[in-house]
Design an enzyme around this catalytic site. Structure first.
Site: not given
Ligand code: GLU
Length: 455
Positions: A238-239
């Site tokens: 994820s980010k």
């Protein structure tokens, strides 16, 4: 001929996971002198945007992954899908189903109560129930009711889905729009795709797509389901784990060849080689060497790979990229190659390299106040004497040593004021490199400017 495709759903930017499957498809097609196609899966009009399609194309351009043929947009192919749905209806391989949502819910509830997996029970198959007046039906495809769907996945090996895991799934909704698995199978067939390389999150879709192939009597393509990229803790990337948008890597100073090298190695290997040029990837890539297990994203490895590719870059290309993307213009600079040699060694990203290079190329416009407050006229006089001394010498290293001895001073007494003059702050590159790259004349000019600021 090997024909592969990348088939993104344009719901946002191009994700690095997407770029990796695209890369595998691209390499496999090119290696086999085949074709690499691009299809935009934009049937979900609510979630898709033209912006996202543009972002994908922009990323492809940056990494220089050229496609063959025209880009196919699923949103423009509804007539084609309707034709194939009609064919299945006409052959009796698909049928109308008039079941309402309430009926479906009731069926699911009953099945769950009995501990069964919820699935459509085929109640409208073969005309078992008559059509309902005034109800817009969905179209369902007939899938085998016994046996299994088996295929040899190029990564996972033999994969088998029993008939009890499938049901007669919907291929057209009541508003006549076709469903995802149907259009993917139709398009792959019509585009002549021979090798489908995609993320293994699609594995459960594959038996449905094979059912479509079988309904038409078509030969099924080869499938390669690539394990996901996970973060260091084994969770979905994820980010928080770093940038997931391909174009962020460009802005952050990564070379496209480094990103591709890194992505190729995430989930694929060739012996213990880590650094690959594009030519080597093309030579060595084979989907049979894709790992069976998920791979972990490792930001420091990417940084290392980037540094290796930066070191291998030609000066001309670096100069062009620095100018176009990082606002660092080295074109008029005399000792370009000496400067780049130093910067390449030091900087792991182009962003860092641009900052480093600009320190040499641009004269300081201000000075670090703390450093400046420590500079005295005496310090500057030392630097001035040194520059005159060094101007007569070839060997700057020897000149520095000798000068320190003659003046009976220590290195910082020369180095600090000289660097403040050159870079605007007391820290920076080594003195010898600074002298070699900038030359005495330029350093003198910068020294004069500093003098004006020192009382
Ligand atoms: N459109 C799908 C996605 O973006 C890929 C479908 C496929 O490769 O078959 O995940």
């Amino acid at each position: 001929m090997v024909v592969t495709r990348f088939a993104p759903s344009p719901t946002g930017f191009l994700h690095i996971g997407g770029l990796r499957t695209a890369l595998f498809s691209y390499l496999w097609a090119r290696k086999n002198k085949g074709r690499f196609l691009l299809r935009i899966e934009d049937t979900d009009l609510a979630r898709n945007s033209e912006e996202a399609t543009k972002a994908i194309l922009e990323a492809f351009e940056w990494v220089k992954m050229e496609r063959d043929g025209v880009i196919e947009y699923q949103s423009k192919r509804f007539d084609i899908y309707a034709e194939y749905i009609d064919k299945l209806l006409a052959n009796g391989d698909a049928y109308y189903c008039y079941m309402s949502k309430e009926e479906l819910d009731a069926l699911r509830e009953e099945q769950q109560k009995r501990g069964e997996r919820p699935r459509y029970d085929g109640r409208y198959r073969d005309g078992k129930l008559p059509p309902k007046e005034g109800v817009a039906p969905v179209v369902r495809i007939k899938v085998p009711t016994s046996g299994s769907i088996v295929f040899d996945d190029g990564v996972k090996g033999r994969v088998e889905f029993g008939a009890d895991q499938l049901d007669d799934f919907i291929i057209a909704r009541s508003d006549k729009t076709p469903t995802y698995n149907f259009v993917v199978a139709i398009d792959d067939r019509l585009m002549g795709v021979t090798d489908v390389i995609r993320g293994d999150d699609h594995l459960s879709n594959t038996p449905k797509q094979i059912a479509v192939y079988q309904a038409f009597g078509w030969e099924i393509p080869r499938f390669f389901h690539v394990p996901m990229i996970l973060n260091g803790e084994g969770k979905k990337l994820s980010k928080r784990d770093g940038a997931t948008n391909v174009m962020d890597y460009r802005a952050n100073g990564y070379l496209p060849e480094a990103l591709l090298n890194f992505l190729a190695r995430l989930g694929w290997s060739h012996g213990d080689q880590e650094i690959f040029s594009r030519e080597e990837l093309l030579e060595f890539f084979d989907p049979k060497d894709i790992n069976r297990s998920a791979s972990a994203f490792n930001a420091s490895k990417l940084l290392w790979i980037n540094h290796e590719h930066i070191k291998a870059q030609s000066d001309d290309r670096l100069i062009e990229t620095l100018k176009n993307d990082f606002d660092a213009d080295l074109s008029g600079f005399e000792n370009q190659s000496k400067l780049l040699k130093l910067c390449k060694e030091k900087a792991q990203t182009l962003t860092a390299l641009a900052i480093e290079a600009k320190k040499f190329v641009l004269r300081p416009t201000s000075y670090n106040p703390k450093d400046l407050s420590r500079v005295t006229e005496d310090n500057l006089a030392i630097v001035e004497r040194f520059l005159d001394f060094a101007a007569l010498r070839q060997d700057f290293h020897g000149a520095i040593e000798e000068f320190l001895k003659i003046e009976n001073i220590k290195m910082p007494q020369l180095g600090k004021p000289l660097r403040i003059a050159v870079f605007g702050e007391a820290s920076g590159a080594g003195l010898v490199e600074t002298l070699e790259i900038l030359g005495i004349k330029e350093i003198k000019i910068r020294l004069q400017a500093l003098k004006k600021c020192v009382k």
